[in-house]
Design a protein around this motif. Structure first.
Motif, short mmCIF file in Angstrom:
data_model
loop_
_atom_site.label_atom_id
_atom_site.label_comp_id
_atom_site.label_asym_id
_atom_site.label_seq_id
_atom_site.Cartn_x
_atom_site.Cartn_y
_atom_site.Cartn_z
N GLY A 1 -7.30 29.32 -3.09
CA GLY A 1 -8.29 30.06 -2.33
C GLY A 1 -9.69 29.49 -2.48
N PRO A 2 -10.68 30.20 -1.93
CA PRO A 2 -12.03 29.64 -1.81
C PRO A 2 -12.99 29.97 -2.95
CG PRO A 2 -11.87 31.64 -0.51
CD PRO A 2 -10.51 31.44 -1.14
N ALA B 1 -8.02 26.99 4.90
CA ALA B 1 -9.17 26.13 5.19
C ALA B 1 -8.83 24.65 5.15
CB ALA B 1 -10.30 26.42 4.20
N MET B 2 -7.73 24.28 4.52
CA MET B 2 -7.40 22.87 4.33
C MET B 2 -6.12 22.50 5.08
SD MET B 2 -8.07 22.50 0.23
CE MET B 2 -9.70 22.66 -0.50
N SER B 3 -6.09 21.30 5.58
CA SER B 3 -4.86 20.78 6.18
C SER B 3 -3.84 20.48 5.08
CB SER B 3 -5.16 19.50 6.96
OG SER B 3 -5.55 18.46 6.06
N THR B 4 -2.58 20.40 5.48
CA THR B 4 -1.54 20.04 4.52
C THR B 4 -1.82 18.68 3.90
OG1 THR B 4 0.09 21.38 5.71
CG2 THR B 4 0.93 19.69 4.21
N ARG B 5 -2.35 17.78 4.71
CA ARG B 5 -2.67 16.44 4.21
C ARG B 5 -3.73 16.50 3.12
NH1 ARG B 5 -6.02 12.25 6.79
NH2 ARG B 5 -5.41 10.21 5.99
N LEU B 6 -4.77 17.30 3.33
CA LEU B 6 -5.81 17.43 2.32
C LEU B 6 -5.28 18.14 1.08
CD1 LEU B 6 -8.70 17.15 1.31
CD2 LEU B 6 -9.29 19.20 2.61
N GLY C 1 -14.95 27.20 6.44
CA GLY C 1 -15.63 27.53 5.19
C GLY C 1 -15.41 28.98 4.82
N HIS C 2 -16.24 29.44 3.89
CA HIS C 2 -16.08 30.79 3.37
C HIS C 2 -17.45 31.38 3.10
CE1 HIS C 2 -14.97 33.98 0.41
NE2 HIS C 2 -13.92 34.08 1.21
N GLU C 3 -17.58 32.66 3.35
CA GLU C 3 -18.84 33.36 3.14
C GLU C 3 -18.62 34.51 2.17
OE1 GLU C 3 -22.16 35.74 5.92
OE2 GLU C 3 -20.68 34.40 6.83
N ILE D 1 -15.76 24.11 3.39
CA ILE D 1 -14.62 23.68 2.57
C ILE D 1 -14.02 22.39 3.12
CG2 ILE D 1 -12.30 24.29 1.80
CD1 ILE D 1 -13.18 27.22 1.85
N ALA D 2 -13.91 22.30 4.42
CA ALA D 2 -13.32 21.10 5.03
C ALA D 2 -13.79 20.99 6.48
CB ALA D 2 -11.79 21.15 4.98
#
Length: 440
Positions: A42-43, A66-71, A389-391, A437-438
């Motif tokens: 999580g963030p 927030a992230m791709s599987t690749r990341l 992202g996250h707030e 985040i990404a």
């Protein structure tokens, strides 16, 4: 290359004690001589610093929304390479996330499923006994992707209480790996965004040693280690969360500016960027030989008077912004504005580089993922670029003009509900309340 096995410390809900168990286990294993890597699902941007203090190694966030599987795979590979064990910490409850397709919800369960990590469930058993097994059974059966390997009981009232809870666990066939008695001596100090930051926690090393002592005394660590599972990753999946916004990045770094995602900084360095830190609280200006200035989030509302009086910092920041990009996230965004009202209602002049004023006295919680589309070309990407992202903050905007193209981005929440314009842009200066985040 060694690829470490892993396990996930999770719980049915927040406040169950998973951070206590995670940190105690990480430190206990590290002082045994194992190369331990922490991971935070999580963030949350506070817990990874505690993991790093407990293990002596960086800890990354893994976020399935927030992230791709690749990341995700690239970050897990970086964590597993050369380590003996990954001890991941969940966020909130094991299955808590946003309403998205399974595997993309941001829940800790997505990470356990993706990498094949067995879950050790931390159960706060205060207020119930055998019924705790029903909660554990529900967690075990809710998602067939997940394996609950065992449970650790927390806040046990007595030996009799423990026996009653263990009776319930025996009925469902889940091993009890240990039990911590109810106590207030193992808690870490908190403030409005969660734990007090690792760098501010008094006697952090001693606190971590106490947590490790408690976990070693209460948990069968050898049995727990035997339950860890191989980490399923593709080691040939390099990925970058956010491209470096410049070659030489001036990064504000002190107790007022500390919320930076470790995976973002690591990615910038891996891409060849140099990060030069400076302290606004020490009245240091951004180094003039850098080509971008980055003000991360943190707690400027707790230091607003010092920031307002940091004339070298403010003057240097204004001079820097005349011909080079400056970006602020959350707390950094507040400092780039015209004024900041602290919790006592005192208004402090800030840098005046963005047409916004904020208040911590007029508190309102803002929490959630943000999907942003940039309105203009800038340091974070070209117009139309998508950032996730996250707030999480309590500050309110008391004055802010987002007309005439003054906004930084348009944003939506995790379910696609449009929230309108966000942040501000003026010349080379940009800022918003969300932490990137990404970028996709």
């Amino acid at each position: 290359m060694t690829i470490a096995p892993g396990l996930l410390i999770a719980a049915p809900r927040s406040g169950s004690g998973k951070t206590t168990i995670t940190l105690g286990l990480q430190r206990a294993l590290a002082r045994r001589g194992l190369r331990v890597r922490g991971v935070k699902c999580g963030p949350d941007y506070i817990d990874p610093a505690f993991h790093a203090a407990a293990t002596g190694a960086p800890s990354y966030n893994l976020d399935s929304f927030a992230m791709s599987t690749r990341l995700l795979t690239a970050l897990a590979a970086a964590s597993a390479a050369g380590a003996d064990l990954i001890v991941a910490e969940g966020s909130m409850g094991l299955y808590d996330g946003v309403r998205q397709e399974i595997g993309r919800t941001g829940a800790s369960a997505d990470i356990a499923a993706l990498f094949g990590w067995p879950v050790v469930l931390v159960l706060d058993v205060s207020g119930h006994a055998q019924s705790a097994a029903a909660v554990a059974l529900g967690c075990a059966r809710f998602d067939p992707r997940i394996t609950i390997a065992g449970v650790v009981l927390n806040r046990v009232a007595s030996d009799r209480h423990r026996r009653l809870v263990e009776d319930g666990m025996a009925r469902i066939g889940l091993p009890v790996l240990g039990a911590l008695m109810r106590t207030d001596t193992l808690t870490l100090p908190e403030r409005h965004l969660g734990l007090v930051q690792a760098g501010e926690t008094a006697e952090l090393g001693l606190r971590l040693e106490r947590l490790a002592d408690a976990v070693e005394a209460a948990v069968d660590i050898d049995r727990l280690l035997a339950l860890s599972g191989p980490t399923r990753i593709d080691v040939d999946a390099p990925a970058l969360a956010l491209p470096p916004p410049g070659q030489r990045i001036a990064l504000a770094s002190d107790q007022a500016f500390s919320f930076t995602y470790p995976h973002v900084l690591a990615g910038w360095r891996a891409a060849g960027a140099e990060i030069v830190t400076f302290s606004p609280l020490a009245d240091e200006p951004p180094p003039p030989d850098c080509d971008i200035c980055w003000l991360p989030g943190g707690y400027p509302e707790l230091h607003a008077g010092r920031i307002a009086g940091a004339h070298r910092f403010l003057q240097g920041l204004r001079a820097f912004s005349t011909n080079r990009p400056v970006h602020g996230e959350c707390g950094g965004y507040m400092v780039l504005g015209e004024a900041l009202e602290d919790g006592n209602g005192h208004v402090h002049s800030m840098a005046g580089l963005l047409p916004v004023a904020t208040s911590y006295a007029r508190r309102k919680m803002h929490l959630g993922y943000r999907v942003a589309h940039l309105i203009h070309d800038g340091a974070l990407g070209t117009a139309g670029s998508r950032l996730v992202g996250h707030e999480f903050h309590y500050a309110s905007v008391t004055r802010g003009d987002t007309s005439s193209g003054a906004a930084f981005a348009t944003i939506a929440d995790a379910e696609g509900h449009r929230l309108g314009p966000a942040g501000h842009r003026s010349g080379f200066v940009t800022g918003s309340f969300f932490h990137a985040i990404a970028r996709e």
